[in-house]
Design an enzyme around this catalytic site. Structure first.
Site, short mmCIF file in Angstrom:
data_model
loop_
_atom_site.label_atom_id
_atom_site.label_comp_id
_atom_site.label_asym_id
_atom_site.label_seq_id
_atom_site.Cartn_x
_atom_site.Cartn_y
_atom_site.Cartn_z
N THR A 40 44.38 33.05 36.06
CA THR A 40 42.94 33.13 36.27
C THR A 40 42.25 33.07 34.91
OG1 THR A 40 43.13 34.40 38.30
CG2 THR A 40 41.13 34.77 37.01
N ARG B 123 41.47 33.90 52.30
CA ARG B 123 41.47 35.14 51.49
C ARG B 123 40.58 34.96 50.27
NH1 ARG B 123 42.92 36.40 45.88
NH2 ARG B 123 43.58 38.56 45.81
N1 ASP Z 1 42.27 38.43 40.49
C1 ASP Z 1 42.64 37.17 41.05
C2 ASP Z 1 42.68 37.30 42.55
O1 ASP Z 1 43.13 38.30 43.04
C3 ASP Z 1 43.95 36.67 40.56
C4 ASP Z 1 44.20 36.81 39.10
O2 ASP Z 1 43.42 37.33 38.35
O3 ASP Z 1 45.23 36.35 38.64
O4 ASP Z 1 42.30 36.37 43.21
#
Ligand code: ASP
Length: 343
Positions: free
Chosen positions: A211, A239
């Site tokens: 991310t 989701r």
């Molecule tokens: N926080 C993000 C999610 O849960 C994923 C991530 O930060 O890697 O969609």
């Protein structure tokens, strides 16, 4: 644990010809000489690999990309650009880079598709914009910005968000554009596991996510934050994680700080992670570093939620705590060294 640290001084940027003469003057005007300053921090996801398990060439690709992203943001801020512009430009670059789990290179959901989430917040106006579950928007962060700037709303989702982006004339991509061979391989391997036995629950560590997020303080004292992601590998269709949720994955407020989170999103959502950093500063008088550490370790990790965040406060302090093996990250500010770190 020895931290891998690559330091690039501002002179590196200058000697590399990456800043024009005009930029140079701007650095002098708003940064070093003017007594004002700007600060930029970015992350490329927590839950990276253990030290030594990533090939040096791959490690270099990540550090090069983060360096480039810092340069893009530096150019904007040193020329007197706004923190919102810097955040959007940096995240657009990272969305286009297939290494990260955002835009091209996003992880795939249970159906093998990319559903993308992004948000942006302007600490000066308190306005925010977000999109969730978009499938054809090349740069979800720009769609989030358009929601903030051009609508009365904060968040658009799914087909409505895709249609809005199209109507705004934003760049549209075929859903296949986002799927890289590496992500497809990982998805196939994961799918195979679910056929042959019990799939392990997702975790920030295991998913090796990427991310992206950016926080900035511009030379006018305005804060901004943004986050963009493909979410978690094998997530259920529909989701939505913390990244597009204002207060969970992203927060910016000129009175306190700008925050972008990464990690196991459900924990960040249940604990309003990004906003809680600001709350700790505003109502518990904690300095940024302590507030950020408190959220990642005392609140999230204590409940089993791994991840990290980057934050910059109104005075230009930066905090980048994480509870995973690694978090791709970097920071740079007017007149001081730029740093890129992984572990
Ligand atoms: N926080 C993000 C999610 O849960 C994923 C991530 O930060 O890697 O969609």
């Amino acid at each position: 644990m020895k931290t891998m640290k690559i330091v690039f001084f501002l002179s590196f940027f200058l000697s590399g010809g990456l800043l024009s003469a005009q930029d140079l003057n701007a650095v002098a005007a708003v940064g070093l000489d003017g007594g004002k300053r700007w600060v930029l921090a970015i992350h490329g996801g927590a839950g990276g690999p253990e030290r030594g398990s990533m090939k040096p060439e791959k490690e270099k690709q990540y550090t090069d990309s983060i360096t480039r992203a810092l340069q893009i943001g530096s150019r904007i801020l040193s020329a007197g650009g706004s923190s919102v512009d810097a955040v959007e430009a940096v995240i657009r670059f990272m969305e286009d880079c297939p290494l990260f789990n955002a835009g091209k290179g996003a992880v795939l959901d249970e159906d093998g598709k990319a559903e993308l989430d992004a948000s942006i917040m302007d600490g000066k106006t308190g306005k925010a914009g977000a999109v969730a579950g978009v499938t054809i928007v090349k740069n979800p962060i720009t769609a989030a910005r358009a929601v903030m700037d051009k609508t009365q709303h904060v968040m658009l989702i799914g087909p409505g968000a895709d249609a809005f982006a199209k109507a705004q004339g934003l760049q549209i991509a075929d859903p296949s554009y986002f799927i890289t061979p590496e992500r497809l391989e990982a998805w196939k391997a994961e799918k195979q596991k679910t056929r042959t036995g019990q799939p392990a629950p997702p975790s920030a560590e295991k998913e090796k996510k990427g991310t992206v997020g950016c926080v900035a303080l511009d030379s006018y004292g305005n804060l901004a934050a943004g986050t963009s992601t493909g979410g978690m590998m094998m997530k259920m269709r529909g989701r939505v994680g913390d990244s597009p949720i204002i207060g969970a994955g992203t927060w910016a407020d000129n009175n306190s700080c700008a925050v972008s989170c990464t990690g196991y999103g459900e924990y960040f959502m249940r604990n309003c992670a990004a906003y809680t950093v600001a709350v700790q500063m505003l109502y518990a008088s904690r300095p940024l570093e302590e507030a950020a550490h408190f959220v990642i370790f005392d609140i999230l990790k204590a409940k089993g939620g791994d991840g990290g965040l980057i934050a910059v406060d109104k005075d230009g302090n930066v905090a980048m705590p994480f509870s995973t093996n690694a978090m791709f990250r970097g920071k740079v500010s007017a007149g001081s060294a730029a740093e890129v770190l992984i572990y």
